[in-house]
Design an enzyme around this catalytic site. Sequence first.
Site, PDB file in Angstrom:
ATOM      1  N   CYS A  20       0.806  -1.214   0.000  1.00 51.60           N
ATOM      2  CA  CYS A  20       0.000   0.000   0.000  1.00 51.60           C
ATOM      3  C   CYS A  20       0.843   1.270   0.000  1.00 51.60           C
ATOM      4  O   CYS A  20       0.511   2.226  -0.686  1.00 51.60           O
ATOM      5  CB  CYS A  20      -0.989   0.007   1.141  1.00 51.60           C
ATOM      6  SG  CYS A  20      -0.239  -0.048   2.769  1.00 51.60           S
TER       7      CYS A  20
ATOM      8  N   HIS B 119      -2.623   0.671   6.911  1.00 57.12           N
ATOM      9  CA  HIS B 119      -2.871   0.943   5.499  1.00 57.12           C
ATOM     10  C   HIS B 119      -2.490   2.395   5.200  1.00 57.12           C
ATOM     11  O   HIS B 119      -2.339   3.214   6.104  1.00 57.12           O
ATOM     12  CB  HIS B 119      -4.365   0.705   5.212  1.00 57.12           C
ATOM     13  CG  HIS B 119      -4.680   0.671   3.748  1.00 57.12           C
ATOM     14  ND1 HIS B 119      -3.992  -0.120   2.868  1.00 57.12           N
ATOM     15  CD2 HIS B 119      -5.639   1.303   3.022  1.00 57.12           C
ATOM     16  CE1 HIS B 119      -4.499   0.040   1.674  1.00 57.12           C
ATOM     17  NE2 HIS B 119      -5.508   0.910   1.734  1.00 57.12           N
TER      18      HIS B 119
ATOM     19  N   ASP C 104      -7.991   5.232  -3.229  1.00 57.17           N
ATOM     20  CA  ASP C 104      -7.137   4.170  -2.674  1.00 57.17           C
ATOM     21  C   ASP C 104      -6.579   3.342  -3.818  1.00 57.17           C
ATOM     22  O   ASP C 104      -7.229   2.437  -4.325  1.00 57.17           O
ATOM     23  CB  ASP C 104      -7.940   3.293  -1.733  1.00 57.17           C
ATOM     24  CG  ASP C 104      -7.048   2.296  -1.017  1.00 57.17           C
ATOM     25  OD1 ASP C 104      -5.836   2.229  -1.367  1.00 57.17           O
ATOM     26  OD2 ASP C 104      -7.547   1.587  -0.119  1.00 57.17           O
TER      27      ASP C 104
END
Lengths: 657, 313
Positions: free
Chosen positions: A411, A455, A471
């Site tokens: 991420c 995250h 995202d």
Amino acid sequence: MSGGLPNAALDVRNVLWLLASMAFVVAPHAARLPPWVGAFFAAMLAWRGWIAWRAGRHAPRALVLLLTAGAVAATFVSYGRIMGRDAGTTLLVLMAALKLLEMKTSREVVLSIHLGFVLVMTNFLYSQSIPMGFYMLACVWLFVATLVGYHRGTGRAPTLRERFVPSGMLLAQAVPLMLVFFILFPRMQGPLWALPQDAHAGLSGLSESMTPGNISTLIQSEAVAFRVQFDGDIPPYGALYWRGPVLWNFDGRTWRMPEFTIAGSLDYARAERPVRYAVTVEPHGKHWLFSLDVPGEVPRGAGLRHDLQLRAIRPVDARRRYDMVSYLDYRYGLHLPAAFRRMALAFDDRHNPRTIALGRRWAAESAGPVEVVNRALAYFNARFTYTLEPPLLSSDDPYDEFLFDTRRGFCEHYAGSFALIMRAAGIPARIVTGYQGGEMNPLNHELIVRQADAHAWVEVWLEGRGWVRVDPTSVVSPTRIDGGINAALGPIGVIPTLIAADRLHVLANLRYAWDALNSQWNQWVLGYNVDRQRQFLESLGLAVGDWKRLGLWLAVASVAVGGLVGLGLVLRDLPGRRDPAVVAWERYCAKLAAAGLARQPWEGPLDFLARVEAAHPAVADEARGITADYVQARYGAGLGRGALRALQARVRRFRPA
Amino acid sequence: MLIDSRARLSPSPVEEVVARASRVILGKERQIRLAMACILARGHLLIEDVPGVGKTTLSQTLARLLGLDYQRIQFTSDLLPADVIGVSIFDRENSTFRFHPGPIFAQIILADEINRASPKAQSALLEAMEEHQVTAEGETRPLPEPFFVIATQNPLHQVGTFPLPESQLDRFLMRLRLGYPDARAERELLRGDERRDLISHLEPAMTAAQLVELQRAVTAAQVSEALLDYVQALVAHSRTSPRFSQGLSPRAGLAVLRAAQAWSMMQGRRQVLPEDVQAILPAVVGHRLHGAGESQKGGFDAATDLLTAVPIP
């Protein structure tokens, strides 16, 4: 024990019990303190044990003094100070060992046992978990058992039962008073005692900066970051973005939080679908608190930054619980001040030139920012692989290397490179770190968010829409967002592997039960603070004013509880606790006395029966039956429950003329 | 039903002994029963009374009925320990000393008029009673089993007596008084046969093995906590009440319990009741307890005082 009277307290059994208890209580420290501390402690215990066992000579006073000075010096050398949690505990452990070594009189034995109770508490400075609670309870029990043995003096050695049963009874008698003190003792805002600075070394959690690779170390950790209790329905899994630190500054490799703070406001252009919940966050030593995107209120003792980051006034050094409201449907930041726009567009163009060129090219080729965003997402979706073990990015241009060479990442790689592309394309962008998702405990409907759920994602600012969450990870690995990290990568670590192999979900359920129990423990035992206390006492109907009022309640309740326990003990030891058969028999005798035939106090049942038979032949059969049952209950093998009731019924029906 | 069980055991050997002995010693069934209880509880018996009321007759009768090997020792002021225990005599043919056992080597000893003997001879007997063995010329010899002493003594105020010290009195489980027979029994006695002839015609009512078996059964009689409370209350009262000059010893408490167990068994019951304690208490503590103060009550009266002063818990 050379010369003088034999000292019962220094009986070898008592000394060995004391040494064993000490070893038991100090054992958990062995892994926490430097090895030399454990070695010194063990050596002192062995020496003292030898003195007791062989009735050997005690250590010379000068040597004990020398050892004491050495221990203090060694502690200072090890830690550079003699205060603080580790140094203080070390010093206490060493001094306890030396006290044992020089122990010669009864008074010193008692002193050492009480020193043991203090040592029990030092364990609490390191762990406040349920198993540690039980371990400490076992320690206390052991020391009381040692004390019991000490008070038995010489003579036959008390058996284990004779040690542990009375000491267990003593502890059980103390439980009511303990509860009263726990519930009513005035609490202070914040932890009862400030833990020393070094108590929070090694806490894991998010940090103020993000470099490719540092979140993936968190992902390996099963530790709980925080727990959430929702008030009402739980939002869809994909909406569970727990907002943490927001990173603006980028130096070509690392994203950082800005140094300055500007307070934010909760005025949203649109705020719908509110979600109410309570967060219990584990200590992480930093200031931030977590909330669902976006926070709708600010907890007590915290502030809000302009980028909607919640900051506690004091670092979160202890477990903390706060109520929150969040809006899942929102629009905010429609107006972007020039200073923020500059910050959200800044990058160092000496690094990652290919990435910057890509962003600029897309900006030139696209009609507007939305198209650039979509293009970037499509790009990620087409060519990238999600992995926890990406190749090392060592160059000065990590995002170039990632985007054009390795294309395997996690991420923070996606968020970092995406934000950089946006900035190069002239779209204000920033990184938001935090947690995504969580694990629902089906037993208490609590969401457990672990470090593994850490995250990072991106927010871009679009004209007319304000800050919008994007995202990029979700397009690379949609399961990461919809199913959690385990779904995306398969099980990680030992326990999850076992759980994955556990078809019947026994382990999983055990783990959930354990977590539910821990959560209760955290909330009601460890997290029993001023607010919880007030809430609990008010639910009992007790008006709690200030701490003086509470102190009064405490005094009243301790006297009452202590009195009740004492009364119970006195009643228990009263001679001849009422045997129901005796009660029935006395009733029978009273009926006969009313009929003119009183039993003499020294008259036995059969003698009395003979007189009853002579005086009241009409009820002779009944009297015989009652007497036989009474004799059986009192002097024979006893009566069963049914026979006892039958006796009571017979006595009730008994009517002498 | 426990209360009717008295009849059930009537044909038992114990009842048979009591019934036959009652035909010899008239009107003394209670004393005979107490003496039996004493034997069943493995205690020694002391019979104290004026001469001529049947002390010797009772002991002889019991010995015959129990089928035991019987010896009588008449204690006199010149009796020597060797007369009780036995002597070693030089055997010329084998050139060795040979031990000739004294009268004590029997299962039942009648020690007649024990308080006429010197303390030296008394203690020879009393040691044997305690140890169930005698030591003569450096050699320890066990006494037969069962071993049981019935001693008789004249009341202490009689002439020419050496009173037994309290420590030795304590070795007797019971002290009985026979007392004069009542008018009817005395009439029968005067009219009836010669007592000694009756004794010589008596057949044993049980064997020694049966007796040992019964003695073992006594200890199985159930003693409840409530009964122990009662015994302890009695003992405690004897120690704290100003009415007694000296309290009961732990050995006395044990004796009360053992005798009460024997008594309850003779009643055909499995469990010991306060009545059993009351039945045997005067005989068991009479020689261990003395009234204090001006009354100076004798042991039997003191025991009765004790019984009526302590309620059954």
